[in-house]
Scaffold this motif. Structure first.
Motif, PDB file in Angstrom:
ATOM      1  N   LEU A  20     -10.028  31.130-110.241  1.00 51.89           N
ATOM      2  CA  LEU A  20     -10.375  29.742-109.522  1.00 51.89           C
ATOM      3  C   LEU A  20      -8.978  28.805-109.968  1.00 51.89           C
ATOM      4  CD1 LEU A  20     -12.583  27.944-108.149  1.00 51.89           C
ATOM      5  CD2 LEU A  20     -13.196  27.166-110.526  1.00 51.89           C
ATOM      6  N   TRP A  43     -16.640  22.571-102.328  1.00 54.74           N
ATOM      7  CA  TRP A  43     -16.728  23.998-102.445  1.00 54.74           C
ATOM      8  C   TRP A  43     -16.971  24.331-104.104  1.00 54.74           C
ATOM      9  CZ3 TRP A  43     -14.208  27.449-105.439  1.00 54.74           C
ATOM     10  CH2 TRP A  43     -14.655  28.853-105.456  1.00 54.74           C
ATOM     11  N   VAL A  44     -16.106  23.587-104.848  1.00 46.94           N
ATOM     12  CA  VAL A  44     -16.461  23.579-106.184  1.00 46.94           C
ATOM     13  C   VAL A  44     -17.883  23.046-106.732  1.00 46.94           C
ATOM     14  CG1 VAL A  44     -15.963  22.428-108.421  1.00 46.94           C
ATOM     15  CG2 VAL A  44     -14.142  23.424-106.983  1.00 46.94           C
ATOM     16  N   THR A  47     -20.362  25.912-105.397  1.00 47.82           N
ATOM     17  CA  THR A  47     -20.366  27.139-106.202  1.00 47.82           C
ATOM     18  C   THR A  47     -20.992  26.938-107.650  1.00 47.82           C
ATOM     19  OG1 THR A  47     -18.142  27.811-105.285  1.00 47.82           O
ATOM     20  CG2 THR A  47     -18.652  28.659-107.625  1.00 47.82           C
ATOM     21  N   LEU A  50     -24.746  26.935-107.015  1.00 49.49           N
ATOM     22  CA  LEU A  50     -25.379  28.294-106.877  1.00 49.49           C
ATOM     23  C   LEU A  50     -25.395  29.088-108.242  1.00 49.49           C
ATOM     24  CD1 LEU A  50     -23.412  29.465-103.534  1.00 49.49           C
ATOM     25  CD2 LEU A  50     -25.933  29.022-103.751  1.00 49.49           C
ATOM     26  N   GLN A  51     -24.278  28.905-109.150  1.00 49.88           N
ATOM     27  CA  GLN A  51     -24.467  29.336-110.232  1.00 49.88           C
ATOM     28  C   GLN A  51     -25.763  29.017-111.180  1.00 49.88           C
ATOM     29  OE1 GLN A  51     -20.254  28.285-111.298  1.00 49.88           O
ATOM     30  NE2 GLN A  51     -20.309  30.173-112.399  1.00 49.88           N
ATOM     31  N   VAL A  57     -22.860  34.004-110.515  1.00 41.93           N
ATOM     32  CA  VAL A  57     -22.207  34.492-108.933  1.00 41.93           C
ATOM     33  C   VAL A  57     -20.894  35.248-109.292  1.00 41.93           C
ATOM     34  CG1 VAL A  57     -20.955  33.567-106.898  1.00 41.93           C
ATOM     35  CG2 VAL A  57     -22.991  32.249-107.915  1.00 41.93           C
ATOM     36  N   CYS A  60     -16.528  35.231-105.394  1.00 40.34           N
ATOM     37  CA  CYS A  60     -16.620  34.542-103.869  1.00 40.34           C
ATOM     38  C   CYS A  60     -15.143  35.001-102.986  1.00 40.34           C
ATOM     39  CB  CYS A  60     -16.579  33.049-104.027  1.00 40.34           C
ATOM     40  SG  CYS A  60     -16.881  32.366-102.316  1.00 40.34           S
ATOM     41  N   CYS A  78     -16.245  30.938 -96.910  1.00 43.04           N
ATOM     42  CA  CYS A  78     -16.491  31.722 -97.999  1.00 43.04           C
ATOM     43  C   CYS A  78     -17.713  32.789 -98.099  1.00 43.04           C
ATOM     44  CB  CYS A  78     -16.780  30.523 -99.099  1.00 43.04           C
ATOM     45  SG  CYS A  78     -18.184  29.659 -99.249  1.00 43.04           S
ATOM     46  N   TYR A  80     -20.023  34.509-100.848  1.00 38.90           N
ATOM     47  CA  TYR A  80     -20.271  34.374-102.220  1.00 38.90           C
ATOM     48  C   TYR A  80     -21.135  36.100-102.625  1.00 38.90           C
ATOM     49  CZ  TYR A  80     -19.787  29.683-103.029  1.00 38.90           C
ATOM     50  OH  TYR A  80     -19.407  28.239-102.920  1.00 38.90           O
ATOM     51  N   SER A 119     -20.485  28.983 -95.269  1.00 29.41           N
ATOM     52  CA  SER A 119     -20.738  29.990 -96.644  1.00 29.41           C
ATOM     53  C   SER A 119     -21.851  30.960 -96.025  1.00 29.41           C
ATOM     54  CB  SER A 119     -21.105  29.241 -97.786  1.00 29.41           C
ATOM     55  OG  SER A 119     -22.337  28.707 -97.437  1.00 29.41           O
ATOM     56  N   ILE A 174     -15.584  34.589-110.039  1.00 28.37           N
ATOM     57  CA  ILE A 174     -16.416  33.346-110.796  1.00 28.37           C
ATOM     58  C   ILE A 174     -17.115  33.839-112.070  1.00 28.37           C
ATOM     59  CG2 ILE A 174     -18.148  31.784-110.489  1.00 28.37           C
ATOM     60  CD1 ILE A 174     -17.265  31.926-107.330  1.00 28.37           C
TER      61      ILE A 174
END
Length: 178
Positions: A20, A43-44, A47, A50-51, A57, A60, A78, A80, A119, A174
């Motif tokens: 990253l 995006w960050v 992410t 989602l984590q 994750v 990606c 993206c 994932y 995504s 990630i």
């Protein structure tokens, strides 16, 4: 491996594994527009969400106009990579907010909310070897090949040229594959 420099306005052919921090150093700090920074920040945030929803994750894959010489990118593309066990665990928890977020991230729904993130989710099936008679593992291999092929192409009015692999994409680790 570090994030590669652009060649002819695109990432060089292949899948380029990087961190990253390497991606941010290579493509974000000298952002020619605030839009590039805004896309990256979105995006960050996605992410991280989602984590939180999934526990982890693995990786990606990143592509699209964000990783091109286009001065003002439209979005970031993206994919994932999520362990199937994480998705099954989420289904068992009956957390509608987390499930909704993952569903939207998996189906392009995040972009429909106005975010500049296109995504999808690739369900990773970690198994040793390649068994052609395992439908879940076979589907994983088909999906992985689909995305690899798609992100290697560059749109062109010449349909033949548009079908030939001419660019690469990034794989950002990630939480890693474990």
């Amino acid at each position: 491996m570090a994030a590669p420099a652009l060649i002819d306005g695109h990432l060089p052919m292949g899948r380029h594994v990087c961190t990253l921090a390497e991606v941010e150093r290579a493509y974000v700090p000298d952002a020619p527009t605030d839009r590039r920074r805004e896309i990256w920040t979105q995006w960050v945030g996605l992410t991280g969400a989602l984590q939180s929803a999934l526990g982890e994750v693995a990786a990606c894959w990143l592509s699209g106009s964000f990783f091109s010489s286009k001065p003002v990118p439209g979005d970031i593309d993206c994919l994932y990579v999520v362990d199937i066990a994480r998705l099954e665990k989420l289904s068992a928890t009956e957390d509608p907010a987390a499930a909704g977020l993952v569903y939207d991230a998996a189906t392009g729904g995040i972009k429909r909310t106005g975010a500049m993130i296109d995504s999808y989710v690739l369900t990773w099936v970690p198994t040793p070897g390649v068994e052609r008679d395992n439908p879940i593992q076979d589907q994983y291999h088909r999906n992985r090949g689909y995305w690899d092929d798609l992100w290697s192409r560059v749109r062109d009015v010449d349909q033949r040229l548009g079908a030939i692999p001419r660019r690469g994409y990034l794989e950002v680790l990630i939480d890693g594959y474990r």
